[in-house]
Design a protein around this motif. Structure first.
Motif, PDB file in Angstrom:
ATOM      1  N   ALA A   1       0.775  -1.142  -0.025  1.00 40.89           N
ATOM      2  CA  ALA A   1      -0.008  -0.158  -0.181  1.00 40.89           C
ATOM      3  C   ALA A   1       0.903   1.342  -0.176  1.00 40.89           C
ATOM      4  O   ALA A   1       1.832   1.337   0.691  1.00 40.89           O
ATOM      5  CB  ALA A   1      -0.940  -0.106   1.210  1.00 40.89           C
ATOM      6  N   TYR A   2       0.528   1.974  -0.759  1.00 38.23           N
ATOM      7  CA  TYR A   2       1.415   3.505  -1.165  1.00 38.23           C
ATOM      8  C   TYR A   2       0.547   4.647  -1.044  1.00 38.23           C
ATOM      9  O   TYR A   2      -0.430   4.554  -1.792  1.00 38.23           O
ATOM     10  CB  TYR A   2       2.285   3.410  -2.345  1.00 38.23           C
ATOM     11  CG  TYR A   2       2.983   2.454  -2.385  1.00 38.23           C
ATOM     12  CD1 TYR A   2       4.335   2.255  -2.192  1.00 38.23           C
ATOM     13  CD2 TYR A   2       2.863   1.194  -3.138  1.00 38.23           C
ATOM     14  CE1 TYR A   2       5.080   1.196  -1.910  1.00 38.23           C
ATOM     15  CE2 TYR A   2       3.592   0.148  -3.322  1.00 38.23           C
ATOM     16  CZ  TYR A   2       4.732   0.045  -2.600  1.00 38.23           C
ATOM     17  OH  TYR A   2       5.566  -0.913  -2.940  1.00 38.23           O
ATOM     18  N   ALA A   3       0.891   5.638  -0.085  1.00 40.37           N
ATOM     19  CA  ALA A   3       0.072   6.879  -0.402  1.00 40.37           C
ATOM     20  C   ALA A   3       0.774   7.556  -1.408  1.00 40.37           C
ATOM     21  O   ALA A   3       2.191   7.534  -1.692  1.00 40.37           O
ATOM     22  CB  ALA A   3       0.566   7.659   0.853  1.00 40.37           C
ATOM     23  N   LEU A   4      -0.057   8.410  -2.160  1.00 37.28           N
ATOM     24  CA  LEU A   4       0.405   9.053  -3.567  1.00 37.28           C
ATOM     25  C   LEU A   4       0.221  10.523  -3.521  1.00 37.28           C
ATOM     26  O   LEU A   4      -0.536  10.740  -3.178  1.00 37.28           O
ATOM     27  CB  LEU A   4      -0.171   8.428  -4.837  1.00 37.28           C
ATOM     28  CG  LEU A   4      -0.405   6.845  -4.812  1.00 37.28           C
ATOM     29  CD1 LEU A   4      -1.281   6.321  -6.174  1.00 37.28           C
ATOM     30  CD2 LEU A   4       1.170   6.285  -5.128  1.00 37.28           C
ATOM     31  N   THR A   5       0.742  11.101  -4.264  1.00 36.10           N
ATOM     32  CA  THR A   5       0.588  12.375  -5.002  1.00 36.10           C
ATOM     33  C   THR A   5      -0.423  12.210  -6.160  1.00 36.10           C
ATOM     34  O   THR A   5      -0.487  11.304  -6.814  1.00 36.10           O
ATOM     35  CB  THR A   5       1.706  13.256  -5.325  1.00 36.10           C
ATOM     36  OG1 THR A   5       2.338  12.498  -6.360  1.00 36.10           O
ATOM     37  CG2 THR A   5       2.736  13.346  -4.091  1.00 36.10           C
ATOM     38  N   GLY A   6      -1.093  13.260  -6.472  1.00 35.52           N
ATOM     39  CA  GLY A   6      -1.647  13.193  -7.684  1.00 35.52           C
ATOM     40  C   GLY A   6      -3.242  12.812  -7.511  1.00 35.52           C
ATOM     41  O   GLY A   6      -3.710  13.031  -6.399  1.00 35.52           O
ATOM     42  N   GLU A   7      -3.864  12.328  -8.756  1.00 27.67           N
ATOM     43  CA  GLU A   7      -5.329  12.114  -8.643  1.00 27.67           C
ATOM     44  C   GLU A   7      -5.846  11.118  -7.623  1.00 27.67           C
ATOM     45  O   GLU A   7      -6.845  11.392  -6.817  1.00 27.67           O
ATOM     46  CB  GLU A   7      -5.824  11.710 -10.069  1.00 27.67           C
ATOM     47  CG  GLU A   7      -7.235  11.507 -10.005  1.00 27.67           C
ATOM     48  CD  GLU A   7      -7.524  11.086 -11.583  1.00 27.67           C
ATOM     49  OE1 GLU A   7      -8.843  10.652 -11.713  1.00 27.67           O
ATOM     50  OE2 GLU A   7      -6.937  11.422 -12.488  1.00 27.67           O
ATOM     51  N   MET A   8      -5.156   9.974  -7.541  1.00 25.85           N
ATOM     52  CA  MET A   8      -5.593   9.202  -6.412  1.00 25.85           C
ATOM     53  C   MET A   8      -4.763   9.085  -5.134  1.00 25.85           C
ATOM     54  O   MET A   8      -3.480   9.392  -5.201  1.00 25.85           O
ATOM     55  CB  MET A   8      -5.399   7.655  -7.052  1.00 25.85           C
ATOM     56  CG  MET A   8      -6.111   7.187  -8.334  1.00 25.85           C
ATOM     57  SD  MET A   8      -7.671   7.727  -8.331  1.00 25.85           S
ATOM     58  CE  MET A   8      -8.425   6.133  -7.716  1.00 25.85           C
TER      59      MET A   8
END
Length: 159
Positions: free
Chosen positions: A99-106
């Motif tokens: 599981a990764y926290a992201l930048t951007g839309e999602m």
């Protein structure tokens, strides 16, 4: 304070990453060190946190986990409490491999393994979507695996 890594430390890390079951004798043969020197270096690298653990790589499909899915998640609200609730949910779900926290839309990217479409449907509809922190879920079923994680690139110093 951690000692700087030298070329032998880096070679030791490369070899152990390929096969964590190597004995100090086998390791010594591969990197041209005595078994006692390998033991000391390995113990230091473990103590300093370069080596976090040793584990077996299991075959997902032999375990009946035939479906690999990439799931993108958007949170309902963006605040610390909501992110914490989502993190607690994800960390309690064994089907979530990464599981990764992201930048951007999602907001998050999950890699999930299930036994099939019915289990995936239950996971999305009964676990993720009803959770208070989740607004939107997008699933993508993996058709083929081109490359799996086999270890980090260990940078070797220039001569």
């Amino acid at each position: 304070m951690d000692e700087p890594l030298d070329k032998l430390d880096l070679r030791l890390l490369q070899e152990l990453q390929k096969d964590g079951r190597l004995t100090n004798n086998e390791l010594g043969e591969r990197i041209a060190l005595s078994p006692s020197q390998c033991s000391r270096r390995r113990t230091r690298l473990e103590a300093e946190g370069y080596i976090r653990s040793y584990r077996a790589h299991l075959d997902r499909q032999k375990l009946g986990l035939d479906m690999l899915v990439v799931i993108s998640v958007t949170l309902a609200t963006h605040n610390r409490d909501n992110a914490r609730r989502f993190s607690q949910l994800i960390n309690g779900l064994p089907e979530v491999l990464e599981a990764y926290a992201l930048t951007g839309e999602m907001d998050y990217h999950l890699t999930v393994a299930t036994r099939g479409l019915a289990d995936l449907s239950k996971f999305v509809n009964d676990v993720l979507l009803p959770h208070e922190s989740v607004q939107h879920v997008k699933t993508s079923i993996v058709l083929d695996t081109l490359k799996t994680f086999e270890g980090f690139p260990v940078p070797m110093p220039a001569h």
